[in-house]
Design a protein around this motif. Structure first.
Motif, short mmCIF file in Angstrom:
data_model
loop_
_atom_site.label_atom_id
_atom_site.label_comp_id
_atom_site.label_asym_id
_atom_site.label_seq_id
_atom_site.Cartn_x
_atom_site.Cartn_y
_atom_site.Cartn_z
N PHE A 64 -1.13 92.79 33.45
CA PHE A 64 -2.17 93.56 34.13
C PHE A 64 -3.41 92.71 34.38
O PHE A 64 -4.11 92.92 35.39
CB PHE A 64 -2.48 94.85 33.38
CG PHE A 64 -1.49 95.93 33.69
CD1 PHE A 64 -1.61 96.71 34.83
CD2 PHE A 64 -0.40 96.14 32.87
CE1 PHE A 64 -0.68 97.69 35.14
CE2 PHE A 64 0.54 97.12 33.17
CZ PHE A 64 0.40 97.89 34.31
N LEU A 65 -3.67 91.73 33.54
CA LEU A 65 -4.77 90.80 33.80
C LEU A 65 -4.46 89.99 35.05
O LEU A 65 -5.32 89.78 35.92
CB LEU A 65 -4.98 89.87 32.60
CG LEU A 65 -6.08 88.83 32.75
CD1 LEU A 65 -7.44 89.50 32.97
CD2 LEU A 65 -6.14 87.94 31.52
N THR A 66 -3.20 89.55 35.19
CA THR A 66 -2.78 88.81 36.38
C THR A 66 -2.90 89.69 37.62
O THR A 66 -3.34 89.23 38.68
CB THR A 66 -1.33 88.30 36.21
OG1 THR A 66 -1.26 87.49 35.04
CG2 THR A 66 -0.89 87.50 37.42
N LEU A 67 -2.52 90.97 37.49
CA LEU A 67 -2.67 91.90 38.62
C LEU A 67 -4.13 91.97 39.04
O LEU A 67 -4.45 91.92 40.23
CB LEU A 67 -2.16 93.29 38.23
CG LEU A 67 -2.39 94.40 39.27
CD1 LEU A 67 -1.65 94.11 40.56
CD2 LEU A 67 -1.99 95.75 38.69
N SER A 73 -4.05 89.35 46.64
CA SER A 73 -2.83 88.78 47.23
C SER A 73 -1.54 89.44 46.74
O SER A 73 -0.45 88.98 47.06
CB SER A 73 -2.77 87.29 46.92
OG SER A 73 -2.71 87.08 45.51
N VAL A 74 -1.66 90.53 45.99
CA VAL A 74 -0.47 91.21 45.46
C VAL A 74 0.34 91.80 46.62
O VAL A 74 -0.23 92.40 47.53
CB VAL A 74 -0.86 92.32 44.47
CG1 VAL A 74 0.32 93.19 44.12
CG2 VAL A 74 -1.46 91.72 43.23
N ILE A 86 6.99 94.18 37.83
CA ILE A 86 8.23 93.89 37.11
C ILE A 86 8.55 92.40 37.19
O ILE A 86 8.89 91.78 36.17
CB ILE A 86 9.39 94.75 37.66
CG1 ILE A 86 9.18 96.22 37.26
CG2 ILE A 86 10.75 94.24 37.17
CD1 ILE A 86 10.14 97.19 37.91
N ALA A 87 8.45 91.83 38.38
CA ALA A 87 8.73 90.39 38.53
C ALA A 87 7.76 89.56 37.70
O ALA A 87 8.16 88.61 37.01
CB ALA A 87 8.65 89.99 40.00
N THR A 88 6.49 89.93 37.72
CA THR A 88 5.47 89.20 36.94
C THR A 88 5.73 89.36 35.44
O THR A 88 5.61 88.39 34.68
CB THR A 88 4.06 89.71 37.31
OG1 THR A 88 3.86 89.52 38.71
CG2 THR A 88 2.99 88.96 36.53
N THR A 89 6.12 90.55 35.03
CA THR A 89 6.41 90.79 33.62
C THR A 89 7.58 89.93 33.15
O THR A 89 7.53 89.32 32.08
CB THR A 89 6.73 92.28 33.38
OG1 THR A 89 5.61 93.06 33.80
CG2 THR A 89 7.02 92.56 31.92
N ARG A 90 8.64 89.88 33.97
CA ARG A 90 9.80 89.05 33.61
C ARG A 90 9.38 87.58 33.49
O ARG A 90 9.76 86.89 32.56
CB ARG A 90 10.94 89.22 34.61
CG ARG A 90 11.61 90.58 34.48
CD ARG A 90 12.94 90.67 35.17
NE ARG A 90 13.87 89.61 34.88
CZ ARG A 90 14.56 89.45 33.76
NH1 ARG A 90 14.39 90.30 32.77
NH2 ARG A 90 15.40 88.45 33.62
#
Length: 194
Positions: A64-67, A73-74, A86-90
């Motif tokens: 969520f920090l990355t989000l 640009s998300v 989901i992709a970022t979490t993986r």
């Protein structure tokens, strides 16, 4: 009941894309709404990869920090940030696992040096699993390999990967789904044969 109240009660909830736009305008409640909406799924994805509550919670926070950092640009799919999350979490989870493997390898080397090799078989099994995952991915078709790289490693959305590869959004989604299914099948087959 006033007409404005009726409209508010029947209005659909804002999309993630709309909420991120509100965040960019300084609305912190909008980001909290996205967190409440998706944190359970993000945590579930993380825990399946890292298999450790503390690490999964760290991955949740990092995702969520990355989000927040990349909110400009998300890539949203139908207004939803969930595929990107989901992709970022993986990706974050796999990085955390790799870091854990490296720490375990360093620890193992220290233990070997001190002649107290505890857990060497676990470290070897983890390395073997990582190598096997690399083999399975290498056995995928060239397009599937690129899609796995772009979506799961580079965190591109299906739409971004489709543009980069010159294929449709549906092709990316379907090929990635098949690649994941093949990975699960291969790993499950190996567990059954042991």
């Amino acid at each position: 009941m006033h007409l404005a109240t009726v409209r508010e009660a029947t209005a659909s909830p804002p999309s993630d894309h709309e909420l991120i736009e509100q965040c960019a305008e300084g609305d912190r409640r909008a980001f909290a709404t996205i967190f409440r909406r998706h944190s359970r799924v993000v945590y579930a994805v993380a825990i399946t990869v890292v298999r450790n509550q503390a690490d999964a919670e760290e991955v949740l926070s990092d995702t969520f920090l990355t989000l927040w950092r990349k909110r400009e640009s998300v890539g949203f799919i139908d207004g939803s940030a969930l595929p990107w999350l989901i992709a970022t979490t993986r990706y974050q989870s796999l990085n955390r696992r790799r870091a854990g493997f490296r720490e375990a390898a360093i620890s193992l080397n220290d233990e070997i040096d001190s002649h107290t090799s505890v857990g060497a078989d676990v470290t070897a099994a983890e390395r073997q699993l990582t190598a096997r995952l690399d083999e399975i991915i290498a056995g995928l078709g060239p397009l599937e390999q690129r899609i796995v790289q772009l979506c799961l490693v580079n965190n591109l959305s299906y739409e971004q990967a489709a543009k980069k590869l010159g294929v449709s959004h549906a092709t990316v989604r379907n090929r990635l789904s098949r690649a994941r299914a093949q990975l699960r099948h291969e790993l499950a087959h190996e567990e059954d044969s042991e």
